[in-house]
Design an enzyme around this catalytic site. Structure first.
Site, PDB file in Angstrom:
ATOM      1  N   HIS A 162       0.810  -1.220   0.000  1.00 41.19           N
ATOM      2  CA  HIS A 162       0.000   0.000   0.000  1.00 41.19           C
ATOM      3  C   HIS A 162       0.843   1.269   0.000  1.00 41.19           C
ATOM      4  O   HIS A 162       0.308   2.375  -0.129  1.00 41.19           O
ATOM      5  CB  HIS A 162      -0.935   0.013   1.208  1.00 41.19           C
ATOM      6  CG  HIS A 162      -2.237   0.702   0.955  1.00 41.19           C
ATOM      7  ND1 HIS A 162      -2.443   1.548  -0.107  1.00 41.19           N
ATOM      8  CD2 HIS A 162      -3.415   0.691   1.643  1.00 41.19           C
ATOM      9  CE1 HIS A 162      -3.669   2.025  -0.067  1.00 41.19           C
ATOM     10  NE2 HIS A 162      -4.289   1.517   0.981  1.00 41.19           N
ATOM     11  N   ASP A 181      -2.248   2.134  -4.630  1.00 43.12           N
ATOM     12  CA  ASP A 181      -3.503   2.488  -3.966  1.00 43.12           C
ATOM     13  C   ASP A 181      -4.558   1.427  -4.235  1.00 43.12           C
ATOM     14  O   ASP A 181      -4.461   0.644  -5.191  1.00 43.12           O
ATOM     15  CB  ASP A 181      -3.998   3.848  -4.464  1.00 43.12           C
ATOM     16  CG  ASP A 181      -3.082   4.988  -4.044  1.00 43.12           C
ATOM     17  OD1 ASP A 181      -2.436   4.857  -2.984  1.00 43.12           O
ATOM     18  OD2 ASP A 181      -3.007   5.984  -4.777  1.00 43.12           O
TER      19      ASP A 181
END
Length: 454
Positions: free
Chosen positions: A407, A411
């Protein structure tokens, strides 16, 4: 003149290796390029061949020892000079009998010098039972003789030579355990493998070199990357039907079986081309967008896990990907991989669905940014909507895919778009394009570069 056998350097970043097993004992004759011992490094497990022909006169590093590269681990003597001296190292394993080797074993050792694809276990079973591997039909890739092949061959030999069996009397109790002398070498080898894979409860077994490295890498990855997972269910019915229709002709034409993995791998590669962020890596506070798609394929081994890599997968045809997957998996299980064939991946596929699970949540293979877990393929009822908006329930072949991603650079929106495109590619596999890929008429090759591992 004696020849020193050294610990090889299996890659630029490899400085030591662990000898996991000696395939020969001191005093055994060896041929040039015949497998001599097995090693394990932080990149790959491999068999190391003998540099010359002769007699293994001395073993200086026992199984389990970790030694630096270029260290002398054994000495091979000339056949003439070695015959006058006794071996200086005890055998790694005691033999079941001290009886002299039968004359048939000599002829078997001569035939074993031929190029026959088999594992050390298969060769050992054949040697223990005086079986000429030339007489054994191999069912593995490229005619490789598997453990099941040699055991089936031994069973056929025993059935031919066994005397007629009289009906057992009710009064005679069944034997509880065969005496050690009656246990065949093939059965003994099989039991040794089983016992090695399943230690007795209550025992403390040290980690193997590979298992220790896996533990370290997984713990590091969990600490380095904030893992997020997204799961998509894909309708694989079109591909299932295409495979069922084409698999016979495909294998006959190309010499390899048509599995689902090449479809998945090609779809992943095509999707990675559209979403390069998923094929990227975080490097010194910057994002490295890799020039090539080096596709890692996780392979489960009896002794651990390894990830061979298809280098420059975007330049390979469907058939090229299929052959690369089959070849890498076969050589990984046979410990024939080179270090550079198990490193440098930019994206990894792991097929945990072969064990029946719906899906898994994989740990990222550092320094990659994402990994795709393949769930089990099964049939289930699905609501299908036609072009006019009418809903019906149909039996479809479905499969779950789980994308684990870092992450820090990917995204949720990017991961979702990637998986949506991947799902679309598989569910709408065009019939004509699909057949052309299978027949290799329109390969997915954009250059004639020969760099890579094939």
């Amino acid at each position: 003149m004696p020849t020193n056998v050294i610990m090889p350097q299996m890659g630029e970043s490899i400085f030591e290796g662990t000898i996991t097993k000696w395939l020969k004992r001191a005093g055994d004759p060896v041929e040039k390029d015949e497998p001599l011992f097995e090693i394990s490094t932080d990149k790959v497990d491999a068999e190391i061949p003998s540099p010359v022909a002769g007699i293994l006169g001395e073993i200086r590093a026992e199984a389990g020892a970790t030694v630096q590269v270029n260290t002398v681990v054994a000495v091979i003597e000339d056949a003439g000079s070695a015959s006058a001296s006794a071996p200086t190292t005890e055998p790694e394993e005691p033999t079941a009998s001290a009886a002299p080797e039968p004359a048939s074993a000599a002829s078997n050792s001569q035939s074993s010098n031929k190029k026959i694809h088999s594992s050390p276990l298969v060769r050992r079973i054949a040697q223990d039972n005086n079986v000429d591997l030339d007489q054994v039909a191999g069912t593995g890739p490229q005619g490789r003789i598997t453990k099941e092949d040699i055991l089936r061959h031994l069973g056929e030999l025993e059935a031919k030579s066994a005397p007629p069996v009289s009906p057992a009397t009710p009064e005679a109790p069944p034997p509880t355990k065969p005496a050690p002398a009656t246990v065949s070498p093939a059965a003994r080898s099989h039991e040794e493998v089983t016992e090695a894979a399943s230690p007795l409860p209550g025992t403390l077994v040290p980690l193997t070199k590979m298992r220790a490295i896996i533990a370290q890498r997984m713990a590091e990855s969990a600490q380095i990357s904030p893992h997020v997972h997204t799961i998509f269910k894909v309708d694989m019915t079109r591909i299932v039907r295409l495979r069922e229709r084409e698999k016979g002709h495909y294998e006959q034409r190309n010499g390899i079986k048509l599995t689902y993995m090449p479809f998945i791998a090609v779809a992943a590669v095509e999707t990675l081309r559209k979403f390069p962020i998923v094929n990227a890596s975080l490097e010194s506070g910057s994002i490295r967008y890799h020039q090539n798609i080096n596709l890692g394929i996780a392979v489960a081994l009896e002794w651990g896990l390894i990830v061979p890599v298809i280098k420059q997968a975007e330049e390979r045809s469907f058939l090229g990907v299929a052959r690369a997957i089959a070849d890498l998996a076969e050589r990984a299980r046979a410990k024939r991989l080179k270090p550079d064939e198990a490193s440098g991946s930019t994206f990894t596929l792991t097929n945990s669905g072969i064990f029946g699970e719906e899906f898994g949540t994989p740990i990222i293979n550092q320094p990659e940014a994402a990994i795709l877990a393949i769930g089990g393929l099964k049939k289930e009822p699905v609501v299908v909507t036609d072009a006019e908006g009418n809903d019906t329930i149909a039996i479809r072949s479905v499969q779950h895919f789980c994308l684990g991603f870092d992450h820090r650079i990917i995204d949720g929106a990017d991961a979702g778009k990637f998986m949506s495109e991947f799902k679309k590619t598989l569910e709408n596999w065009d019939r004509e394009i699909g057949l052309s890929l299978l027949r290799d008429w329109r390969p997915i090759i954009r250059s004639l570069s020969t760099a890579g591992i094939f």
